[in-house]
Design an enzyme around this catalytic site. Structure first.
Site, PDB file in Angstrom:
ATOM      1  N   LYS A  88       8.241  -9.573   1.679  1.00  0.00           N
ATOM      2  CA  LYS A  88       7.392  -8.450   1.268  1.00  0.00           C
ATOM      3  C   LYS A  88       8.283  -7.277   0.886  1.00  0.00           C
ATOM      4  O   LYS A  88       9.119  -6.823   1.689  1.00  0.00           O
ATOM      5  CB  LYS A  88       6.505  -8.043   2.433  1.00  0.00           C
ATOM      6  CG  LYS A  88       5.045  -8.260   2.179  1.00  0.00           C
ATOM      7  CD  LYS A  88       4.291  -7.720   3.367  1.00  0.00           C
ATOM      8  CE  LYS A  88       2.822  -7.764   3.132  1.00  0.00           C
ATOM      9  NZ  LYS A  88       2.116  -7.161   4.260  1.00  0.00           N
TER      10      LYS A  88
HETATM   11  C1  E4P Z   1      -1.206  -6.933   4.091  1.00  0.00           C
HETATM   12  O1  E4P Z   1      -0.343  -7.438   3.440  1.00  0.00           O
HETATM   13  C2  E4P Z   1      -1.183  -5.509   4.459  1.00  0.00           C
HETATM   14  O2  E4P Z   1      -0.042  -5.215   5.150  1.00  0.00           O
HETATM   15  C3  E4P Z   1      -2.413  -5.126   5.230  1.00  0.00           C
HETATM   16  O3  E4P Z   1      -3.536  -5.793   4.706  1.00  0.00           O
HETATM   17  C4  E4P Z   1      -2.618  -3.640   5.306  1.00  0.00           C
HETATM   18  O4  E4P Z   1      -3.849  -3.355   5.888  1.00  0.00           O
HETATM   19  P1  E4P Z   1      -4.244  -1.911   6.425  1.00  0.00           P
HETATM   20  O5  E4P Z   1      -4.476  -1.008   5.257  1.00  0.00           O
HETATM   21  O6  E4P Z   1      -5.495  -2.146   7.214  1.00  0.00           O
HETATM   22  O7  E4P Z   1      -3.096  -1.439   7.279  1.00  0.00           O
END
Ligand code: E4P
Length: 219
Positions: A88
């Site tokens: 990521k």
């Molecule tokens: C996924 O890849 C993200 O890190 C996650 O969905 C973020 O979610 P949030 O906005 O609830 O923190």
């Protein structure tokens, strides 16, 4: 639509994987912190539970450091599971440079913190395997998050772009239905919301009724 679990909670991931509905996992620094475990411990276990793409996030800020960190993360994973690592990378110019280099090295990337279709297009051009538009965080500031999923899916379809769209920052089950109706490739969903998707009060009432009636049947 593929379902990823948006969590670093090993027990939750293990339980949901046993339902047969998990295609992958996404983690981020906040989710790792929430799990209360060390990152190494999570890396050691998570790949054994789910045989699918597992996103691990880099925290470096320069492209060259992101690439080194990503290569280090891949090495931490046992050889047999390395094909499932998706790194990521944040959506900014340094992140794009890192994505280009990582894709040339054959390492999968998931470009995160995407808030517009233009960002998704650039990430795909740089060679991202996945893009993660954060719809809940857009809803939080009064924008329609799902609209960018429609835009990204339309653009990627127009040009046969192979980058897969992960609908992220999902806040409730209706988000999942919308993502699936649009035809998004993947939804990454927090465990609590997956559980809500599985439940319906009429199902519970129905089971109880059948059990009660079965009690009264002559065996
Ligand atoms: C996924 O890849 C993200 O890190 C996650 O969905 C973020 O979610 P949030 O906005 O609830 O923190």
């Amino acid at each position: 639509m593929k379902i990823f679990v948006d969590s670093a909670d090993l027990e939750e991931i293990r339980e949901l994987a046993s339902w047969g509905i998990v295609d992958g996992v996404t983690t981020n620094p906040t989710l790792v912190k929430k799990s209360g475990r060390s990152f190494s411990e999570i890396i050691e276990e998570i790949f054994k539970i789910v045989d699918g793409p597992i996103s691990l996030e880099v925290v470096s800020e320069k492209a060259s450091d992101m690439v080194k960190e990503a290569e280090g993360l891949v090495k931490k994973v046992s050889k047999q599971y390395q094909k499932n690592v998706a790194i990521k990378v944040p959506m900014n110019p340094e992140g794009l440079k890192a994505v280009k280099q990582l894709s040339e090295k054959g390492i999968k990337t998931n470009v995160t913190l995407i808030f517009s279709a233009n960002q998704a297009l650039l990430a795909a051009k740089a060679g991202a395997s996945y893009v993660s538009p954060f719809i809940g965080r857009l809803d939080d500031i009064g924008q329609d998050g799902m609209q960018i999923i429609e835009e990204i899916m339309e653009i990627f379809t127009n040009y046969d772009i192979e980058t897969e769209v992960i609908v992220a920052s999902i806040r409730h089950p209706i988000h999942v239905i919308h993502a699936a109706r649009i035809g998004a490739d993947i939804a990454t969903i927090p465990p609590g919301i997956i559980r809500k998707m599985a439940n319906h009060s009429l199902t519970d009432v129905g089971i109880q009724l059948f059990l009660n009636d079965w009690e009264k049947v002559k065996k």
